[in-house]
Design a protein around this motif. Structure first.
Motif, PDB file in Angstrom:
ATOM      1  N   LEU A 120      -1.026  -4.341  -6.808  1.00 24.55           N
ATOM      2  CA  LEU A 120       0.466  -4.300  -6.962  1.00 24.55           C
ATOM      3  C   LEU A 120       1.392  -3.557  -5.853  1.00 24.55           C
ATOM      4  O   LEU A 120       2.860  -2.868  -6.824  1.00 24.55           O
ATOM      5  N   GLY A 121       0.545  -3.180  -5.128  1.00 23.06           N
ATOM      6  CA  GLY A 121       1.596  -2.615  -3.362  1.00 23.06           C
ATOM      7  C   GLY A 121       1.600  -1.384  -4.627  1.00 23.06           C
ATOM      8  O   GLY A 121       0.977  -0.481  -5.433  1.00 23.06           O
ATOM      9  N   LEU A 122       2.972  -0.622  -3.874  1.00 28.64           N
ATOM     10  CA  LEU A 122       3.058   0.714  -4.196  1.00 28.64           C
ATOM     11  C   LEU A 122       3.438   1.121  -5.120  1.00 28.64           C
ATOM     12  O   LEU A 122       5.058   1.426  -5.267  1.00 28.64           O
ATOM     13  N   HIS A 123       3.135   1.131  -7.058  1.00 27.79           N
ATOM     14  CA  HIS A 123       3.531   1.007  -7.809  1.00 27.79           C
ATOM     15  C   HIS A 123       3.025   2.423  -8.801  1.00 27.79           C
ATOM     16  O   HIS A 123       3.079   3.768  -7.643  1.00 27.79           O
ATOM     17  N   LEU A 167      10.973   3.072  -2.178  1.00 23.14           N
ATOM     18  CA  LEU A 167      10.295   2.280  -1.424  1.00 23.14           C
ATOM     19  C   LEU A 167      10.441   1.115  -1.117  1.00 23.14           C
ATOM     20  O   LEU A 167      10.372  -0.090  -0.943  1.00 23.14           O
ATOM     21  N   GLY A 168       9.992   0.770  -2.612  1.00 20.53           N
ATOM     22  CA  GLY A 168       9.504  -1.115  -2.980  1.00 20.53           C
ATOM     23  C   GLY A 168       9.309  -1.404  -2.124  1.00 20.53           C
ATOM     24  O   GLY A 168       8.743  -2.811  -1.824  1.00 20.53           O
ATOM     25  N   THR A 222       3.528  -5.262   2.944  1.00 19.91           N
ATOM     26  CA  THR A 222       4.168  -4.661   3.683  1.00 19.91           C
ATOM     27  C   THR A 222       3.607  -3.542   4.327  1.00 19.91           C
ATOM     28  O   THR A 222       2.305  -2.892   4.098  1.00 19.91           O
ATOM     29  N   THR A 223       4.374  -3.268   5.202  1.00 29.23           N
ATOM     30  CA  THR A 223       3.285  -2.385   6.903  1.00 29.23           C
ATOM     31  C   THR A 223       4.498  -1.416   6.986  1.00 29.23           C
ATOM     32  O   THR A 223       5.926  -1.149   6.747  1.00 29.23           O
ATOM     33  N   LEU A 224       3.860  -0.734   6.139  1.00 31.73           N
ATOM     34  CA  LEU A 224       4.965   0.696   6.021  1.00 31.73           C
ATOM     35  C   LEU A 224       4.614   1.926   7.849  1.00 31.73           C
ATOM     36  O   LEU A 224       3.342   1.667   8.266  1.00 31.73           O
ATOM     37  N   ALA A 259      -8.659  -1.528 -10.072  1.00 32.50           N
ATOM     38  CA  ALA A 259      -9.423  -2.842  -9.988  1.00 32.50           C
ATOM     39  C   ALA A 259      -8.646  -3.964  -9.628  1.00 32.50           C
ATOM     40  O   ALA A 259      -7.577  -4.316  -9.846  1.00 32.50           O
ATOM     41  N   GLU A 260      -9.080  -5.288  -9.214  1.00 34.06           N
ATOM     42  CA  GLU A 260      -8.869  -6.051  -8.583  1.00 34.06           C
ATOM     43  C   GLU A 260      -8.473  -7.176  -9.718  1.00 34.06           C
ATOM     44  O   GLU A 260      -9.196  -7.913 -10.295  1.00 34.06           O
TER      45      GLU A 260
END
Length: 89
Positions: A12-15, A53-54, A59-61, A88-89
């Motif tokens: 889910l990324g950086l939610h 940041l979305g 994404t590489t931060l 959990a994936e």
């Protein structure tokens, strides 16, 4: 000063929940911790900044840490990202 990159690998990324967990880690340290894309860095201790940041999966931060406890901060942040924020994936 540490200037490195870190990849967002959780589904889910950086939610909101992941950002909250990141702040739990970053707020323990006295070092200045900034994260972002390229030259657009934000305070990694501020949830609104992190959410703006979305940063989705893949994404590489850029991670910039400066202070007395920078090495320990980097280690804990890398561990959190590698563990996919313990979701959990």
């Amino acid at each position: 000063m540490i200037d490195t990159t870190i990849d967002v690998i959780n589904k889910l990324g950086l939610h909101a929940r992941a950002s909250g967990k990141l702040i739990e880690v970053t707020s323990k340290f006295r070092s200045s911790i900034q994260i972002g894309k390229g030259d657009k860095l934000v305070d990694a201790k501020n949830i609104m900044s992190l959410l703006m940041l979305g940063a989705g999966k893949g994404t590489t931060l850029r991670l910039v840490i400066d202070g007395a406890d920078e090495d320990k901060a980097l280690e804990e942040i890398q561990t959190l990202f590698a563990a996919k924020f313990y979701e959990a994936e």
